[in-house]
Design a protein around this motif. Structure first.
Motif, PDB file in Angstrom:
ATOM      1  N   ASP A 121       2.127 134.999 -99.424  1.00 27.40           N
ATOM      2  CA  ASP A 121       3.112 136.221 -99.760  1.00 27.40           C
ATOM      3  C   ASP A 121       4.592 136.939 -99.323  1.00 27.40           C
ATOM      4  O   ASP A 121       5.332 136.885 -99.481  1.00 27.40           O
ATOM      5  N   MET A 122       4.432 136.968 -97.847  1.00 23.62           N
ATOM      6  CA  MET A 122       4.990 137.413 -97.067  1.00 23.62           C
ATOM      7  C   MET A 122       5.961 136.506 -96.210  1.00 23.62           C
ATOM      8  O   MET A 122       7.169 136.306 -96.358  1.00 23.62           O
ATOM      9  N   TYR A 123       6.046 134.430 -96.821  1.00 27.43           N
ATOM     10  CA  TYR A 123       6.853 133.817 -96.359  1.00 27.43           C
ATOM     11  C   TYR A 123       7.468 132.599 -96.305  1.00 27.43           C
ATOM     12  O   TYR A 123       7.940 132.296 -96.573  1.00 27.43           O
ATOM     13  N   SER A 124       6.786 132.707 -97.983  1.00 23.85           N
ATOM     14  CA  SER A 124       7.355 131.820 -98.905  1.00 23.85           C
ATOM     15  C   SER A 124       8.732 131.647 -99.122  1.00 23.85           C
ATOM     16  O   SER A 124       9.115 130.520 -99.761  1.00 23.85           O
ATOM     17  N   GLY A 125       8.806 133.085 -99.894  1.00 19.79           N
ATOM     18  CA  GLY A 125      10.523 133.427 -99.437  1.00 19.79           C
ATOM     19  C   GLY A 125      11.604 132.739 -98.311  1.00 19.79           C
ATOM     20  O   GLY A 125      12.181 131.881 -98.875  1.00 19.79           O
ATOM     21  N   ALA A 126      11.365 132.862 -97.509  1.00 20.53           N
ATOM     22  CA  ALA A 126      11.761 132.573 -96.405  1.00 20.53           C
ATOM     23  C   ALA A 126      11.678 130.926 -95.540  1.00 20.53           C
ATOM     24  O   ALA A 126      12.915 130.379 -95.730  1.00 20.53           O
ATOM     25  N   LEU A 127      10.514 130.692 -96.114  1.00 16.81           N
ATOM     26  CA  LEU A 127      10.320 129.050 -95.609  1.00 16.81           C
ATOM     27  C   LEU A 127      11.294 128.450 -96.413  1.00 16.81           C
ATOM     28  O   LEU A 127      12.031 127.308 -96.156  1.00 16.81           O
ATOM     29  N   LEU A 128      10.580 128.617 -97.692  1.00 19.08           N
ATOM     30  CA  LEU A 128      11.701 127.708 -98.933  1.00 19.08           C
ATOM     31  C   LEU A 128      13.603 128.130 -98.302  1.00 19.08           C
ATOM     32  O   LEU A 128      13.833 127.240 -99.175  1.00 19.08           O
ATOM     33  N   GLY A 129      13.825 129.038 -98.197  1.00 23.50           N
ATOM     34  CA  GLY A 129      15.456 129.427 -97.906  1.00 23.50           C
ATOM     35  C   GLY A 129      15.513 128.109 -96.964  1.00 23.50           C
ATOM     36  O   GLY A 129      16.649 127.422 -97.227  1.00 23.50           O
ATOM     37  N   VAL A 130      14.450 127.811 -95.668  1.00 20.70           N
ATOM     38  CA  VAL A 130      14.896 127.401 -95.193  1.00 20.70           C
ATOM     39  C   VAL A 130      14.368 125.750 -95.460  1.00 20.70           C
ATOM     40  O   VAL A 130      15.814 124.814 -94.986  1.00 20.70           O
ATOM     41  N   ILE A 131      13.959 125.470 -96.129  1.00 18.30           N
ATOM     42  CA  ILE A 131      13.771 123.531 -97.034  1.00 18.30           C
ATOM     43  C   ILE A 131      14.633 123.664 -97.966  1.00 18.30           C
ATOM     44  O   ILE A 131      15.470 122.520 -97.409  1.00 18.30           O
ATOM     45  N   SER A 132      15.345 124.940 -98.200  1.00 17.54           N
ATOM     46  CA  SER A 132      16.543 124.275 -99.414  1.00 17.54           C
ATOM     47  C   SER A 132      17.960 124.685 -98.910  1.00 17.54           C
ATOM     48  O   SER A 132      18.698 123.249 -99.113  1.00 17.54           O
ATOM     49  N   ARG A 133      17.947 124.523 -97.645  1.00 15.29           N
ATOM     50  CA  ARG A 133      18.955 124.351 -96.618  1.00 15.29           C
ATOM     51  C   ARG A 133      19.437 122.442 -96.242  1.00 15.29           C
ATOM     52  O   ARG A 133      20.399 122.339 -96.260  1.00 15.29           O
ATOM     53  N   ILE A 134      18.205 122.030 -96.253  1.00 14.39           N
ATOM     54  CA  ILE A 134      18.426 120.425 -96.017  1.00 14.39           C
ATOM     55  C   ILE A 134      18.455 120.171 -97.097  1.00 14.39           C
ATOM     56  O   ILE A 134      18.347 119.144 -96.852  1.00 14.39           O
ATOM     57  N   ILE A 135      17.596 120.598 -97.814  1.00 16.26           N
ATOM     58  CA  ILE A 135      16.551 119.294 -99.576  1.00 16.26           C
ATOM     59  C   ILE A 135      17.730 120.113-100.619  1.00 16.26           C
ATOM     60  O   ILE A 135      17.171 121.367-100.923  1.00 16.26           O
ATOM     61  N   LEU A 136      18.165 119.932-101.100  1.00 10.17           N
ATOM     62  CA  LEU A 136      18.803 120.658-101.971  1.00 10.17           C
ATOM     63  C   LEU A 136      18.262 120.902-103.443  1.00 10.17           C
ATOM     64  O   LEU A 136      19.062 121.270-104.345  1.00 10.17           O
ATOM     65  N   GLN A 137      17.378 119.074-103.313  1.00  7.68           N
ATOM     66  CA  GLN A 137      17.092 119.333-105.274  1.00  7.68           C
ATOM     67  C   GLN A 137      15.876 120.695-105.281  1.00  7.68           C
ATOM     68  O   GLN A 137      15.031 120.658-104.472  1.00  7.68           O
ATOM     69  N   THR A 138      15.871 121.408-106.198  1.00  7.68           N
ATOM     70  CA  THR A 138      14.935 122.185-105.794  1.00  7.68           C
ATOM     71  C   THR A 138      13.449 121.906-106.330  1.00  7.68           C
ATOM     72  O   THR A 138      12.818 122.665-105.433  1.00  7.68           O
ATOM     73  N   GLU A 139      13.495 121.016-107.167  1.00  7.59           N
ATOM     74  CA  GLU A 139      11.750 120.551-107.411  1.00  7.59           C
ATOM     75  C   GLU A 139      11.360 119.766-106.315  1.00  7.59           C
ATOM     76  O   GLU A 139       9.685 120.107-105.061  1.00  7.59           O
ATOM     77  N   VAL A 140      11.872 118.976-105.827  1.00  7.51           N
ATOM     78  CA  VAL A 140      11.776 118.885-104.602  1.00  7.51           C
ATOM     79  C   VAL A 140      11.217 119.526-103.288  1.00  7.51           C
ATOM     80  O   VAL A 140      10.809 119.352-102.049  1.00  7.51           O
ATOM     81  N   ALA A 141      12.169 120.752-102.879  1.00 11.49           N
ATOM     82  CA  ALA A 141      11.888 121.690-102.377  1.00 11.49           C
ATOM     83  C   ALA A 141      10.650 122.588-102.576  1.00 11.49           C
ATOM     84  O   ALA A 141      10.268 122.340-101.219  1.00 11.49           O
ATOM     85  N   GLU A 142      10.572 122.685-103.488  1.00 12.29           N
ATOM     86  CA  GLU A 142       9.447 123.361-104.203  1.00 12.29           C
ATOM     87  C   GLU A 142       8.158 122.788-103.590  1.00 12.29           C
ATOM     88  O   GLU A 142       7.063 123.298-102.742  1.00 12.29           O
TER      89      GLU A 142
ATOM     90  N   THR B  12       7.480 131.629 -86.210  1.00 16.91           N
ATOM     91  CA  THR B  12       8.682 130.370 -86.140  1.00 16.91           C
ATOM     92  C   THR B  12       7.999 128.926 -86.293  1.00 16.91           C
ATOM     93  O   THR B  12       8.615 128.107 -86.253  1.00 16.91           O
ATOM     94  N   TRP B  13       6.572 128.659 -85.969  1.00 11.06           N
ATOM     95  CA  TRP B  13       5.926 127.653 -85.965  1.00 11.06           C
ATOM     96  C   TRP B  13       5.684 126.926 -86.950  1.00 11.06           C
ATOM     97  O   TRP B  13       5.958 126.339 -87.355  1.00 11.06           O
ATOM     98  N   MET B  14       5.560 127.711 -88.862  1.00  9.15           N
ATOM     99  CA  MET B  14       5.729 127.520 -89.568  1.00  9.15           C
ATOM    100  C   MET B  14       7.046 127.495 -90.083  1.00  9.15           C
ATOM    101  O   MET B  14       7.000 125.967 -90.845  1.00  9.15           O
ATOM    102  N   MET B  15       8.071 128.126 -89.660  1.00 10.99           N
ATOM    103  CA  MET B  15       9.517 127.382 -89.787  1.00 10.99           C
ATOM    104  C   MET B  15      10.059 126.025 -89.513  1.00 10.99           C
ATOM    105  O   MET B  15      10.412 124.894 -90.217  1.00 10.99           O
ATOM    106  N   ASN B  16       9.803 125.709 -88.022  1.00 15.61           N
ATOM    107  CA  ASN B  16       9.663 124.864 -87.554  1.00 15.61           C
ATOM    108  C   ASN B  16       8.185 123.377 -88.183  1.00 15.61           C
ATOM    109  O   ASN B  16       9.325 122.085 -88.558  1.00 15.61           O
ATOM    110  N   ILE B  17       6.954 123.745 -88.355  1.00  9.27           N
ATOM    111  CA  ILE B  17       6.607 122.557 -89.836  1.00  9.27           C
ATOM    112  C   ILE B  17       7.534 122.522 -91.066  1.00  9.27           C
ATOM    113  O   ILE B  17       7.544 121.152 -91.478  1.00  9.27           O
ATOM    114  N   ALA B  18       8.091 123.362 -92.463  1.00  6.84           N
ATOM    115  CA  ALA B  18       9.009 123.555 -92.879  1.00  6.84           C
ATOM    116  C   ALA B  18      10.082 122.340 -92.768  1.00  6.84           C
ATOM    117  O   ALA B  18      10.145 121.864 -93.309  1.00  6.84           O
TER     118      ALA B  18
END
Length: 183
Positions: free
Chosen positions: A31-52, A78-84
């Motif tokens: 609830d708290m971090y999925s949006g931010a982590l998806l943002g981190v992932i989406s900057r690296i992986i551009l395909q939405t399905e793969v990012a999700e 920070t730890w979770m962001m590094n994992i993502a």
């Protein structure tokens, strides 16, 4: 169905619950971090399905690696962001991801070529919209959604509350009807 209540815990409570493998922790983290982590992932992986998919992998890894988190080395986010980030980079470098990107599906390929050549498709200029309006309403609706509004077949089926096979059949039949108008 009633909306689910969002859970909010302090970082210390989250870490403690996560290390105890308490499901409340993973729900709160999501609830708290999925949006931010998806943002981190989406900057690296551009395909939405793969990012999700990677977001789900990230939360699974967080859940399984919770015992290795050390608060003296950094904040939980920070730890979770590094994992993502690391999972995203690993995916980007993986052989299967590179091969999958070599073989684009036809829809993305057409859009890609149009963008490169700076081609704009204007259905009004070609008179296609006028031809489509002359079709049966069932055919007109699916063609309008798929070709003019950019819906996928699956999205069209959901929006019109029809089986996917029916949508595909109507698209095919509508195209056959349009072909007759050109003969």
């Amino acid at each position: 169905m009633a909306p689910t209540k969002k859970i909010s815990l302090s970082e210390e409570e989250l870490v403690s619950a996560l290390k105890r493998q308490d499901t409340v922790a993973i729900k709160a983290l999501y609830d708290m971090y999925s949006g931010a982590l998806l943002g981190v992932i989406s900057r690296i992986i551009l395909q939405t399905e793969v990012a999700e998919d990677l977001l789900q992998e990230t939360f699974l890894k967080i859940w399984n690696s919770a015992g290795s988190y050390d608060s003296s080395k950094g904040r939980l986010f920070t730890w979770m962001m590094n994992i993502a980030r690391n999972l995203s980079i690993d995916k980007l470098r993986s052989k299967d991801f590179k091969n999958a990107n070599k073989n684009q599906d036809i829809e993305n390929n057409v859009d890609f070529i149009d963008e490169q050549k700076k081609i704009n498709f204007n259905a009004d200029v070609l008179g296609l919209k006028d031809l489509v309006t002359g079709l049966k309403p069932d055919f007109k609706d699916v063609l309008d959604m798929v070709y003019f509004k950019g819906y996928t077949h699956v999205e069209t089926a959901e929006e019109l509350n029809l089986p996917l096979g029916t949508v595909k059949t109507r698209v095919r039949m509508a195209i056959l009807e349009l072909r007759k108008k050109f003969n």
